[in-house]
Design a protein around this motif. Structure first.
Motif: not given
Length: 108
Positions: A9-12, A52-53, A59-60, A72-76
């Motif tokens: 996640a941090l790398a992404a 990038h998406l 990275a989930d 549709i893209y949403r933050a997890q």
């Protein structure tokens, strides 16, 4: 949460365009955004955005849902909060913190 998921996640998020995309989706909330709206908002070419998406999804950190012809893209938020919790779980050397993990994202 395991170290390997936090590192992924941090790398992404360690790339400026992905950080901008993620922050935009966090601000947008449960409504999410289509790639066209993300590209317009950030002034990013579609092929760059697509790359990038894909990395953020790998990275989930974001989710993708089909709605008719649109994606549709949403933050997890659960994943975001898990990463933040992992990073702060031993903060303040055991002393009470001014900000608890529950306060990090109350509106999510």
């Amino acid at each position: 949460m395991e170290d390997k998921y936090v590192i992924k996640a941090l790398a992404a998020l360690a790339q400026p365009n992905r950080l901008q995309i993620f922050r935009l989706l966090v601000v947008k909330g449960a409504e999410g955004l289509t790639p066209a709206l993300i590209a317009e908002e950030l002034g990013m070419p579609a092929n760059t955005l697509s790359f990038h998406l894909k990395e953020l999804m790998h990275a989930d950190l974001i989710s993708q849902e089909r709605s008719g012809r649109n994606l549709i893209y949403r933050a997890q938020y659960d994943r975001m909060n898990a990463v933040l919790s992992f990073l702060t779980q031993n903060c303040c050397q055991g002393e009470p913190c001014e900000v608890s993990p529950e306060d990090i994202c109350k509106t999510c």
